[in-house]
Design an enzyme around this catalytic site. Structure first.
Site, PDB file in Angstrom:
ATOM      1  N   GLU A  81       4.010   8.716  17.411  1.00  0.00           N
ATOM      2  CA  GLU A  81       3.132   8.121  16.393  1.00  0.00           C
ATOM      3  C   GLU A  81       2.518   9.201  15.513  1.00  0.00           C
ATOM      4  O   GLU A  81       2.501   9.077  14.282  1.00  0.00           O
ATOM      5  CB  GLU A  81       2.015   7.319  17.059  1.00  0.00           C
ATOM      6  CG  GLU A  81       1.000   6.768  16.063  1.00  0.00           C
ATOM      7  CD  GLU A  81      -0.273   6.241  16.714  1.00  0.00           C
ATOM      8  OE1 GLU A  81      -1.349   6.393  16.116  1.00  0.00           O
ATOM      9  OE2 GLU A  81      -0.184   5.674  17.825  1.00  0.00           O
ATOM     10  N   HIS A 101       5.790   2.832  17.429  1.00  0.00           N
ATOM     11  CA  HIS A 101       5.043   4.042  17.072  1.00  0.00           C
ATOM     12  C   HIS A 101       5.411   4.561  15.684  1.00  0.00           C
ATOM     13  O   HIS A 101       4.780   5.494  15.187  1.00  0.00           O
ATOM     14  CB  HIS A 101       5.318   5.152  18.092  1.00  0.00           C
ATOM     15  CG  HIS A 101       5.207   4.700  19.509  1.00  0.00           C
ATOM     16  ND1 HIS A 101       6.304   4.335  20.275  1.00  0.00           N
ATOM     17  CD2 HIS A 101       4.137   4.517  20.304  1.00  0.00           C
ATOM     18  CE1 HIS A 101       5.904   3.975  21.481  1.00  0.00           C
ATOM     19  NE2 HIS A 101       4.596   4.067  21.527  1.00  0.00           N
ATOM     20  N   HIS A 103       3.289  13.389  20.302  1.00  0.00           N
ATOM     21  CA  HIS A 103       3.455  11.933  20.355  1.00  0.00           C
ATOM     22  C   HIS A 103       4.194  11.438  19.110  1.00  0.00           C
ATOM     23  O   HIS A 103       3.891  11.869  17.990  1.00  0.00           O
ATOM     24  CB  HIS A 103       2.093  11.247  20.453  1.00  0.00           C
ATOM     25  CG  HIS A 103       2.160   9.813  20.871  1.00  0.00           C
ATOM     26  ND1 HIS A 103       2.499   8.807  19.993  1.00  0.00           N
ATOM     27  CD2 HIS A 103       1.943   9.207  22.063  1.00  0.00           C
ATOM     28  CE1 HIS A 103       2.484   7.649  20.636  1.00  0.00           C
ATOM     29  NE2 HIS A 103       2.153   7.866  21.894  1.00  0.00           N
ATOM     30  N   SER A 163       0.586   6.770  26.079  1.00  0.00           N
ATOM     31  CA  SER A 163      -0.692   7.407  25.764  1.00  0.00           C
ATOM     32  C   SER A 163      -1.873   6.509  26.097  1.00  0.00           C
ATOM     33  O   SER A 163      -2.847   6.947  26.710  1.00  0.00           O
ATOM     34  CB  SER A 163      -0.732   7.784  24.278  1.00  0.00           C
ATOM     35  OG  SER A 163      -1.995   8.304  23.927  1.00  0.00           O
ATOM     36  N   ASN A 164      -1.794   5.232  25.704  1.00  0.00           N
ATOM     37  CA  ASN A 164      -2.946   4.349  25.937  1.00  0.00           C
ATOM     38  C   ASN A 164      -3.156   4.090  27.426  1.00  0.00           C
ATOM     39  O   ASN A 164      -4.290   3.967  27.890  1.00  0.00           O
ATOM     40  CB  ASN A 164      -2.808   3.048  25.140  1.00  0.00           C
ATOM     41  CG  ASN A 164      -1.827   2.065  25.740  1.00  0.00           C
ATOM     42  OD1 ASN A 164      -2.152   1.295  26.638  1.00  0.00           O
ATOM     43  ND2 ASN A 164      -0.592   2.085  25.248  1.00  0.00           N
ATOM     44  N   HIS A 181       6.443   2.177  25.175  1.00  0.00           N
ATOM     45  CA  HIS A 181       6.455   3.115  26.297  1.00  0.00           C
ATOM     46  C   HIS A 181       6.360   2.371  27.623  1.00  0.00           C
ATOM     47  O   HIS A 181       5.369   2.465  28.355  1.00  0.00           O
ATOM     48  CB  HIS A 181       5.309   4.125  26.151  1.00  0.00           C
ATOM     49  CG  HIS A 181       5.651   5.265  25.255  1.00  0.00           C
ATOM     50  ND1 HIS A 181       4.718   5.966  24.516  1.00  0.00           N
ATOM     51  CD2 HIS A 181       6.855   5.843  24.962  1.00  0.00           C
ATOM     52  CE1 HIS A 181       5.329   6.913  23.826  1.00  0.00           C
ATOM     53  NE2 HIS A 181       6.616   6.853  24.085  1.00  0.00           N
ATOM     54  N   SER A 223       1.556  -1.707  26.677  1.00  0.00           N
ATOM     55  CA  SER A 223       3.004  -1.947  26.713  1.00  0.00           C
ATOM     56  C   SER A 223       3.472  -2.545  28.036  1.00  0.00           C
ATOM     57  O   SER A 223       4.669  -2.591  28.307  1.00  0.00           O
ATOM     58  CB  SER A 223       3.758  -0.627  26.463  1.00  0.00           C
ATOM     59  OG  SER A 223       3.439  -0.097  25.202  1.00  0.00           O
TER      60      SER A 223
END
Length: 273
Positions: A122, A70, A120, A214-215, A36, A257
């Site tokens: 993942e 993911h 998401h 997300s992270n 991402h 990322s």
């Protein structure tokens, strides 16, 4: 402007591994964004001719397909195999782990609960390995679930450990048999702890990463708790000099990322303010 970096930030093991895989497989395509971070995706396309396919139909046009970090759904993977596509698996091992757990626990008759974002990729991939699967975004959603006697809990790898712990504790009190698997990535935990620490000290926080990551969004959320002047940017071009008026210390962190070359450009621009 004085700059201080979080003790842990940037590329994680899974992303580094995926980038190396992509660079070794020129002219392949990735099924969905490899990571991402749009800037790094553009670099891979420009320098290594690694294209991006956003649909299964598009990916099938290529001889070699790289599976994103993911992961993808079990059904999509099977379609690629039946199409005799050369599959290059760049799924992060920390993502493969909950896929395997969900498949095994489902075979043993457990209801599966995934703590994660249902949109998401993942989470979609992990859920596809189970039969009776519920995805919850928070503890309140757990309270409204109809639970079976046997339940197994896993987490999206980028979730906050504190929230996962509270969900696990409640779940244990609600069912007869509960299997809890902490599938949160260690790099996620370390990066979140580091930004928590730095944001208590800095006057302003800059979080560098993809806005669809997300992270990275979790890092921004944590930073905002202790440093209200926190900003999420994708690169140095989004920096606004007015943010830094009256500030002395700028804390910087970056998502898993985010490549070093982007972080360096951000640092250089801030230090010149």
């Amino acid at each position: 402007m004085k700059v201080k970096f979080a003790k842990k930030y940037g590329f994680c093991f899974g992303v580094k591994r995926a980038i190396r895989i992509a660079e070794r497989n020129q002219h392949a395509t990735t099924f969905g964004p490899l990571i991402h971070n749009s800037r790094e995706i553009e670099r891979l396309q420009k320098d290594f001719d690694v294209s991006l396919s956003r649909s299964l139909e598009e990916a099938q046009k290529f001889k070699s397909v790289i599976v994103r970090t993911h992961g993808i759904t079990k059904d999509d993977l099977q379609v690629l195999k039946e199409h005799h596509t050369h599959i290059i698996d760049a799924t992060c091992p920390f993502v493969t782990k909950p896929q395997q757990i969900v498949e095994k626990m489902s075979q043993e008759g457990y209801q599966i609960i995934i703590f994660g974002d249902n949109s998401h990729p993942e989470v979609k991939g992990v859920a596809s390995y189970g039969d009776d699967v519920a995805i919850i975004a928070n503890i309140d959603e757990l309270k409204h679930l109809t639970l079976k006697k046997k339940v197994a809990l896993v987490s999206q790898t980028t979730k906050q450990p504190e929230h996962f712990g509270k969900i696990a504790a409640l779940l244990v009190s609600l069912v007869n048999e509960c299997r809890i698997f902490n599938t949160i990535c260690s790099a996620t935990f370390e990066n979140q702890f580091a930004v928590d620490e730095l944001s208590r000290e800095a006057d302003i926080m800059v979080i560098v990463g993809g806005k669809n990551s997300s992270n990275t969004k979790q890092l921004f959320k944590i930073a905002k708790e202790y440093c209200t002047d926190s900003y999420l940017i994708e690169d140095e071009n989004e920096i606004d000099n007015t943010w830094f008026v009256g500030k002395e210390l700028c804390g910087i962190t970056a998502g898993a990322s985010t490549p070093d070359w982007i972080i360096s450009r951000v640092q250089e621009k801030i230090e010149q303010i």
